[in-house]
Design a protein around this motif. Structure first.
Motif, PDB file in Angstrom:
ATOM      1  N   GLY A  51       0.765  -1.102   0.052  1.00  9.95           N
ATOM      2  CA  GLY A  51      -0.161  -0.029  -0.015  1.00  9.95           C
ATOM      3  C   GLY A  51       0.850   1.247   0.113  1.00  9.95           C
ATOM      4  O   GLY A  51       2.022   1.109   0.299  1.00  9.95           O
ATOM      5  N   SER A  55      -2.708   4.168   3.590  1.00 18.50           N
ATOM      6  CA  SER A  55      -2.828   2.591   3.280  1.00 18.50           C
ATOM      7  C   SER A  55      -1.584   1.730   3.657  1.00 18.50           C
ATOM      8  O   SER A  55      -1.856   0.537   4.137  1.00 18.50           O
ATOM      9  CB  SER A  55      -3.299   2.425   1.739  1.00 18.50           C
ATOM     10  OG  SER A  55      -4.526   3.041   1.623  1.00 18.50           O
ATOM     11  N   ALA A  59      -1.452  -1.523   6.118  1.00 18.26           N
ATOM     12  CA  ALA A  59      -0.824  -2.793   5.443  1.00 18.26           C
ATOM     13  C   ALA A  59      -0.012  -3.206   6.687  1.00 18.26           C
ATOM     14  O   ALA A  59      -0.029  -4.546   6.736  1.00 18.26           O
ATOM     15  CB  ALA A  59      -0.341  -2.566   4.219  1.00 18.26           C
ATOM     16  N   VAL A  98      -3.848  -2.646  -1.028  1.00 20.92           N
ATOM     17  CA  VAL A  98      -4.594  -1.657  -0.130  1.00 20.92           C
ATOM     18  C   VAL A  98      -4.547  -0.540  -1.005  1.00 20.92           C
ATOM     19  O   VAL A  98      -3.446   0.175  -0.815  1.00 20.92           O
ATOM     20  CB  VAL A  98      -3.962  -1.735   1.225  1.00 20.92           C
ATOM     21  CG1 VAL A  98      -5.057  -0.807   1.968  1.00 20.92           C
ATOM     22  CG2 VAL A  98      -3.814  -3.096   1.769  1.00 20.92           C
ATOM     23  N   ILE A 124      -8.258  -4.503  -1.139  1.00 18.38           N
ATOM     24  CA  ILE A 124      -9.027  -3.736  -0.276  1.00 18.38           C
ATOM     25  C   ILE A 124      -9.081  -2.405  -0.587  1.00 18.38           C
ATOM     26  O   ILE A 124      -8.166  -1.785  -0.647  1.00 18.38           O
ATOM     27  CB  ILE A 124      -8.397  -4.159   1.229  1.00 18.38           C
ATOM     28  CG1 ILE A 124      -8.365  -5.466   1.446  1.00 18.38           C
ATOM     29  CG2 ILE A 124      -9.282  -3.055   2.271  1.00 18.38           C
ATOM     30  CD1 ILE A 124      -7.542  -5.554   3.080  1.00 18.38           C
ATOM     31  N   VAL A 162      -9.897  -0.150   7.538  1.00 19.53           N
ATOM     32  CA  VAL A 162      -9.189  -1.074   6.856  1.00 19.53           C
ATOM     33  C   VAL A 162      -8.344  -2.021   7.874  1.00 19.53           C
ATOM     34  O   VAL A 162      -8.367  -3.427   7.638  1.00 19.53           O
ATOM     35  CB  VAL A 162      -8.124  -0.679   5.683  1.00 19.53           C
ATOM     36  CG1 VAL A 162      -7.105  -1.493   5.373  1.00 19.53           C
ATOM     37  CG2 VAL A 162      -8.841  -0.007   4.963  1.00 19.53           C
TER      38      VAL A 162
END
Length: 204
Positions: A51, A55, A59, A98, A124, A162
């Motif tokens: 990511g 993100s 991750a 991600v 994701i 997430v």
């Protein structure tokens, strides 16, 4: 700005983030979460997660949690990936990308190698129709409403969502693989957790 205003803003942020995580119960496709759990639990390879920006932070938390339950995982820096780092990804592995918007160029560039190697590609993202979303074998949609940030730009609530999905995968994996406290004790002998697992009593 007075203290009462700061307190109100802080409380508003926590409230919005809590509601965002709660909303996952009705917005996330749990069948897809279960598929990821099964593929990791039944597989013989490792999990590679990538990511960018915030993100990447989510991750890395996912990577650490997976390693804590002895499901080997690595974070692959996107900029290094396309300069040879993709050699870490093998056919039996699962690559999880991600990306909030699903079009992060650095991650998109990793897809051809993943497909060529025959590894499983999971995503994701909040946008299933994005390039990453459409190319993934499994796409878990994680969409948050308003971020607490007044500009609706700083990824905070969305990042927690997430992380929550990664946590859900990890906790489910513990049950799926019958992961034991004794196994956890082997790899986590230090700190307060290690003391609890090994039955130590601290002397003060």
């Amino acid at each position: 700005m007075e203290d009462k205003d700061i307190i109100q803003e802080a409380a508003r942020t926590i409230f919005m983030e809590a509601k965002a995580v709660e909303s996952l119960l009705t917005t996330v496709d749990m069948e897809k979460v279960a598929e990821v759990v099964r593929r990791i639990g039944d597989g013989t390879g490792k999990v590679v997660i990538a990511g960018c920006g915030t993100s990447a932070m989510a991750a890395k938390k996912g990577v650490h949690s997976l390693n804590c339950i002895e499901r080997p995982a690595v974070f692959l820096t996107p900029s290094d990936a396309v300069h040879g780092g993709l050699g870490v990804l093998q056919k039996e592995d699962i690559l999880i990308l991600v990306s909030k918007g699903g079009g992060t160029e650095e991650l998109v560039q990793m897809i051809p190698a993943c497909k060529a190697k025959g590894a499983t590609l999971a995503a994701i993202t909040e946008n299933e129709e994005s390039e990453i979303g459409k190319m993934a074998d499994i796409c878990i949609k994680v969409k948050t409403g308003q971020e607490p940030c007044r500009f609706n730009m700083l990824a905070t609530a969305s990042t927690l969502c997430v992380i929550s999905v990664f946590d859900a995968i990890c906790i489910s994996l513990m049950q799926y693989t019958n992961y034991t406290k004794e196994q956890f004790a082997v790899i986590h002998p230090k700190g307060a957790v290690g003391d609890r697992l090994l039955g130590k009593v601290k002397e003060i």
